[in-house]
Design an enzyme around this catalytic site. Structure first.
Site, PDB file in Angstrom:
ATOM      1  N   ARG A 193      -0.647  -1.383   4.016  1.00 20.14           N
ATOM      2  CA  ARG A 193      -1.332  -0.096   3.988  1.00 20.14           C
ATOM      3  C   ARG A 193      -2.611  -0.208   4.804  1.00 20.14           C
ATOM      4  NH1 ARG A 193      -3.579   0.616  -0.190  1.00 20.14           N
ATOM      5  NH2 ARG A 193      -2.946  -1.118  -1.501  1.00 20.14           N
TER       6      ARG A 193
ATOM      7  N   TYR B 182       5.364   1.098   8.018  1.00 20.66           N
ATOM      8  CA  TYR B 182       5.253   0.259   6.821  1.00 20.66           C
ATOM      9  C   TYR B 182       5.355   1.120   5.551  1.00 20.66           C
ATOM     10  CZ  TYR B 182       3.439  -2.221   2.893  1.00 20.66           C
ATOM     11  OH  TYR B 182       3.315  -2.734   1.624  1.00 20.66           O
ATOM     12  N   GLY B 183       6.136   0.652   4.580  1.00 26.50           N
ATOM     13  CA  GLY B 183       6.463   1.406   3.367  1.00 26.50           C
ATOM     14  C   GLY B 183       5.308   2.162   2.721  1.00 26.50           C
ATOM     15  N   GLY B 184       4.219   1.452   2.415  1.00 29.40           N
ATOM     16  CA  GLY B 184       3.104   2.092   1.699  1.00 29.40           C
ATOM     17  C   GLY B 184       2.486   3.247   2.474  1.00 29.40           C
TER      18      GLY B 184
ATOM     19  N   LYS C  11       2.622   6.228  -2.737  1.00 31.84           N
ATOM     20  CA  LYS C  11       1.163   6.238  -2.835  1.00 31.84           C
ATOM     21  C   LYS C  11       0.613   7.630  -2.479  1.00 31.84           C
ATOM     22  CE  LYS C  11       1.141   1.934  -3.897  1.00 31.84           C
ATOM     23  NZ  LYS C  11       0.880   1.560  -5.287  1.00 31.84           N
TER      24      LYS C  11
ATOM     25  N   HIS D  41      -2.128   4.374 -11.366  1.00 24.88           N
ATOM     26  CA  HIS D  41      -1.531   3.205 -10.714  1.00 24.88           C
ATOM     27  C   HIS D  41      -1.232   2.172 -11.803  1.00 24.88           C
ATOM     28  CE1 HIS D  41      -2.044   0.001  -7.293  1.00 24.88           C
ATOM     29  NE2 HIS D  41      -0.792   0.297  -7.509  1.00 24.88           N
TER      30      HIS D  41
ATOM     31  N   SER E 102      -3.299  -3.763  -6.478  1.00 27.70           N
ATOM     32  CA  SER E 102      -2.108  -4.157  -5.732  1.00 27.70           C
ATOM     33  C   SER E 102      -1.950  -5.680  -5.711  1.00 27.70           C
ATOM     34  CB  SER E 102      -2.217  -3.658  -4.300  1.00 27.70           C
ATOM     35  OG  SER E 102      -2.471  -2.283  -4.314  1.00 27.70           O
TER      36      SER E 102
ATOM     37  N   CYS F 101      -1.317  -7.893  -7.982  1.00 23.66           N
ATOM     38  CA  CYS F 101      -1.901  -8.692  -9.072  1.00 23.66           C
ATOM     39  C   CYS F 101      -0.876  -8.958 -10.162  1.00 23.66           C
ATOM     40  CB  CYS F 101      -3.106  -7.980  -9.681  1.00 23.66           C
ATOM     41  SG  CYS F 101      -4.601  -8.181  -8.729  1.00 23.66           S
ATOM     42  N   GLY F 102       0.399  -8.733  -9.871  1.00 23.14           N
ATOM     43  CA  GLY F 102       1.428  -9.117 -10.837  1.00 23.14           C
ATOM     44  C   GLY F 102       1.902  -7.990 -11.738  1.00 23.14           C
ATOM     45  N   LYS F 103       1.794  -6.732 -11.288  1.00 21.41           N
ATOM     46  CA  LYS F 103       2.288  -5.628 -12.135  1.00 21.41           C
ATOM     47  C   LYS F 103       3.793  -5.751 -12.357  1.00 21.41           C
ATOM     48  CE  LYS F 103       0.738  -1.637 -10.490  1.00 21.41           C
ATOM     49  NZ  LYS F 103      -0.115  -2.064  -9.364  1.00 21.41           N
TER      50      LYS F 103
ATOM     51  N   ASP G 173       4.795   0.421 -11.196  1.00 21.43           N
ATOM     52  CA  ASP G 173       3.685   0.712 -10.278  1.00 21.43           C
ATOM     53  C   ASP G 173       2.927   2.006 -10.598  1.00 21.43           C
ATOM     54  OD1 ASP G 173       2.189  -0.054  -7.955  1.00 21.43           O
ATOM     55  OD2 ASP G 173       3.228   1.456  -6.786  1.00 21.43           O
TER      56      ASP G 173
ATOM     57  N   ASN H 259       2.888 -10.033   2.759  1.00 21.47           N
ATOM     58  CA  ASN H 259       3.128  -8.712   2.140  1.00 21.47           C
ATOM     59  C   ASN H 259       4.556  -8.239   2.426  1.00 21.47           C
ATOM     60  OD1 ASN H 259       2.300  -6.431   0.627  1.00 21.47           O
ATOM     61  ND2 ASN H 259       1.913  -5.271   2.498  1.00 21.47           N
ATOM     62  N   SER H 260       5.475  -9.192   2.613  1.00 22.51           N
ATOM     63  CA  SER H 260       6.871  -8.770   2.792  1.00 22.51           C
ATOM     64  C   SER H 260       7.355  -8.169   1.468  1.00 22.51           C
ATOM     65  CB  SER H 260       7.738  -9.947   3.225  1.00 22.51           C
ATOM     66  OG  SER H 260       7.566 -11.040   2.361  1.00 22.51           O
ATOM     67  N   ARG H 261       8.334  -7.289   1.562  1.00 22.45           N
ATOM     68  CA  ARG H 261       8.675  -6.459   0.402  1.00 22.45           C
ATOM     69  C   ARG H 261      10.171  -6.387   0.144  1.00 22.45           C
ATOM     70  NH1 ARG H 261       4.356  -3.612  -2.424  1.00 22.45           N
ATOM     71  NH2 ARG H 261       2.508  -4.265  -1.296  1.00 22.45           N
TER      72      ARG H 261
ATOM     73  N   ARG I  12      -8.013  -9.583 -10.770  1.00 19.32           N
ATOM     74  CA  ARG I  12      -7.922 -10.996 -10.414  1.00 19.32           C
ATOM     75  C   ARG I  12      -9.349 -11.509 -10.328  1.00 19.32           C
ATOM     76  NH1 ARG I  12      -4.012 -13.933  -7.225  1.00 19.32           N
ATOM     77  NH2 ARG I  12      -2.576 -12.183  -7.379  1.00 19.32           N
TER      78      ARG I  12
ATOM     79  N   GLY J 190       5.448 -15.515 -18.277  1.00 15.25           N
ATOM     80  CA  GLY J 190       5.998 -15.243 -19.609  1.00 15.25           C
ATOM     81  C   GLY J 190       4.989 -15.481 -20.724  1.00 15.25           C
TER      82      GLY J 190
HETATM   83  C1  OXD Z   1       0.447  -1.334  -3.548  1.00 12.03           C
HETATM   84  C2  OXD Z   1       1.912  -1.230  -3.703  1.00 12.03           C
HETATM   85  O1  OXD Z   1      -0.037  -1.669  -2.447  1.00 12.03           O
HETATM   86  O2  OXD Z   1       2.361  -0.951  -4.822  1.00 12.03           O
HETATM   87  O3  OXD Z   1      -0.250  -1.086  -4.536  1.00 12.03           O
HETATM   88  O4  OXD Z   1       2.631  -1.397  -2.713  1.00 12.03           O
HETATM   89 MN    MN Z   2       0.852  -0.413  -6.222  1.00 13.11          MN
END
Ligand code: OXD
Ligand code: MN
Length: 601
Positions: free
Chosen positions: A86, A216-218, A225, A245, A267, A269-271, A294, A383-385, A416, A510
């Site tokens: 992004r 790019y996706g975002g 977003k 978010h 973004s 951080c492990g969501k 997300d 940031n590959s997705r 973080r 976990g």
């Molecule tokens: C972000 C995403 O950047 O979800 O927050 O892709």
């Molecule tokens: Mn996100």
């Protein structure tokens, strides 16, 4: 590999799903006249259409087919190397006044911006196909659900939108033929994928998004977003609901008692990991299920907050995903998945840093170059997705399609942070919780372009996504609290605290179940806590730490509140509010004073 590709010509019965709504037809005609495509392709989201587009994309080198035995029906796309994240510096909120966009957004005057964008879009789709994608965000029968249309000249966008949204016929039905119905207008063109001509512009008052110059996706899956968060947050305030978010997860005890929790982390951080958590062996009989990973749209019902996930799929960060870190994500991406910017092995499998398997002896990296373990470059972009349908998730919550949403017992904020912020603590009340969210901070990651590892304030993880003045956004949160008779409890977590030796103190993944269990205990009124200046803190014995291989002194460090560090933290909060000018509401200033005063008791 570039997504810019010549027009494709579908056979009869494909690409002709023209809607009945005259307002949509007029708008498509207007954009078509401006961009001059070779042809217009009206998407219906069907399997047949998808197969046709995949075949065309393979032929045009927009996609690479992956090994069907290893990852059935999955594909790899490579974005332009200058276009991998992004771009917050080129993202604009175009409200009539700068004050409406507020101090945290780039603002650009709507009239001038439309003129500039029209200039860029003029003739931009010559020789290309213009796709019209109808989609809905939200479960089909939810009052929160919104209709959007995205025009794009990218097949990758069409294929991704089919995964990420409920696309096609369902949207046309929901919209109907009322020309005054509410729907979002999204226009995307790759142009020539030049960073100098890359703009992601939102016009909240017009429910319109225009994104140019990126693939790019975002930046280009406008449902996510752009609509679900930036325009969504603007509409939510106007209409009295919340667009956040946040992931949404369900936690079920062995006695089948269930709670739902929403959590906002910045973004990367492990969501996704938290939303798909597998409890450790010790928590036999406990189940965690995913509603969303997300975004949460939340409404008030009977004095409680209820949340839906507006999306239909996951667009997650790949590197670091493994059977160790997130087995459910691994299972989700083993088939029917669209990968972007990962490495391609010699047997057409995918590989990335942090995958379980050893690095391949040879691969093609995300840029399309030869790669070996000796290469200096990463094989997969950080940031590959993956884009994968939520139905692939083995722990998808059974209520994910429930229109009214799921009742939220707790909201969790987290970032973080290497220091200062304990593993978990609870806000004293709603407004204190809003303060925790408003002052949240995190060390930056690769999800957005810019330097990695800097602490930045990221209120409610919405800094890049709030589509209006952040001060009004805080006020909206406080206003929602006033309308809730049974509000969720609010917590703050930090999985990333480090010891003096620079190593992470908490194992995460976990084991975060132990923190979640304390949160659920607090919701049930059974969990113990001690009062501290920053909120309710668990004592080590309030957390279930059985069979956990972490030294007691690390637990003490994890739960510690260091007065000196917090003096700096409070000063940083003050600095942050000052940097916003005078937009932050009185209530939050008061919260800060009370926090500072509690340290003096
Ligand atoms: C972000 C995403 O950047 O979800 O927050 O892709
Ligand atoms: Mn996100």
């Amino acid at each position: 590999m570039k997504d810019i590709a010549p027009a494709i010509f579908p056979p009869n019965g494909i690409g002709d799903a023209k809607p009945a709504n005259q307002a949509v037809l007029d708008w498509v005609h207007e954009i078509g006249t401006l961009t001059q495509p070779e042809n217009i392709f009206w998407c219906d989201g069907s399997d047949r259409e998808n197969e046709f587009l995949i075949a065309g994309s393979l032929k045009q080198n927009v996609l690479i087919k992956l090994n069907d035995k290893k990852i059935p029906r999955s594909y790899l796309h490579r974005s332009h190397p200058n276009d991998v994240a992004r771009v917050e510096q080129f993202t604009f909120i175009c409200t009539p006044t700068k004050a409406e966009a507020g101090p945290t957004n780039n603002w650009s005057e709507p009239g001038e911006t439309y003129t500039k964008l029209r200039g860029l879009l003029k003739g931009a789709m010559r020789g290309r196909t213009m796709f019209v994608i109808p989609y809905i965000m939200g479960p089909p029968d939810s009052p929160l659900t919104k209709v959007g249309f995205e025009i794009t000249d990218s097949k990758y966008v069409v294929l991704s939108m089919r995964i990420m949204t409920r696309m096609g016929e369902i949207a046309l039905k929901r919209l109907g033929d009322d020309p005054n119905a509410e729907w979002n207008r999204g226009v995307h063109s790759l142009l020539d994928v030049d960073p100098a001509r890359r703009f992601i512009c939102h016009f909240p008052q017009d429910n319109t998004i225009i994104s140019v110059g990126s693939g790019y996706g975002g930046n280009v899956l406008l449902s996510k977003k752009c609509l679900a968060l930036r325009i969504g947050s603007y509409l939510a305030r106007k209409q009295g609901w919340m667009a956040e978010h946040m992931l949404i997860l369900g936690v079920e005890s062995p006695e089948a008692k269930k709670h739902y929790v929403a959590a906002a982390f910045p973004s990367a951080c492990g969501k996704t990991n938290f939303a798909m958590l597998i409890p450790p062996k010790h928590f036999n009989g406990w189940k965690v299920t995913t509603v969303g990973d997300d975004i949460a749209w939340m409404q008030i019902r009977d004095g409680r907050l209820f949340a839906v996930n507006p999306e239909n799929g996951y667009f997650g960060v790949v590197p670091g995903t493994s059977y160790k870190s997130n087995p459910n994500a691994m299972k989700s991406i083993e088939h029917d998945t669209l990968y972007t910017n990962v490495a391609l092995t010699d047997d057409s499998d995918v590989w990335w840093e942090g995958k379980d398997s050893a690095p391949p002896k040879h691969a093609i990296d995300w840029r399309g170059n030869d790669w070996t373990p000796d290469s200096k470059e990463k094989a997969a972009h950080p940031n590959s997705r993956f884009a994968t349908p939520m139905q692939n998730n083995p722990v998808l919550d059974r209520e994910v399609e429930r229109g009214e949403g799921v009742p939220i017992s707790a909201i969790i904020f987290g970032g973080r942070r290497s220091d200062t912020v304990p593993l978990v603590f609870q806000a004293f009340d709603w407004n204190h919780g809003v303060y925790l969210g408003a002052t949240m901070a995190s060390e930056t990651t690769a999800a957005a372009t810019g330097e990695v590892g800097q602490v930045r304030r990221d209120p409610m993880a919405m800094l890049p996504f709030c589509g209006y003045n952040i001060g009004d956004y805080f006020r909206h949160w406080i206003g929602i609290g006033k309308r809730l008779t049974n509000p969720p409890l609010i917590f703050n977590v930090n999985w990333f605290r480090k010891g003096t030796d620079g190593r992470f103190l908490w194992p995460g993944f976990g084991e975060n179940m132990r923190v979640l269990k304390w949160i659920i205990d607090r919701c049930e009124g059974t969990g113990g806590a001690v009062k501290s200046p920053i909120g309710w803190l668990p004592s080590p014995h309030d957390l279930d730490l059985q069979e956990l291989d972490v030294q007691h002194k690390c637990i003490i460090e994890l739960l510690g509140v260091d007065h000196e560090e917090w003096q700096k933290e409070i000063a940083a909060h003050e600095e942050f509010f000052e940097s916003l000018g005078d937009v932050a509401p009185e209530e939050l200033q008061k919260q800060r004073e009370q926090l500072a005063a509690r340290f003096k008791l």
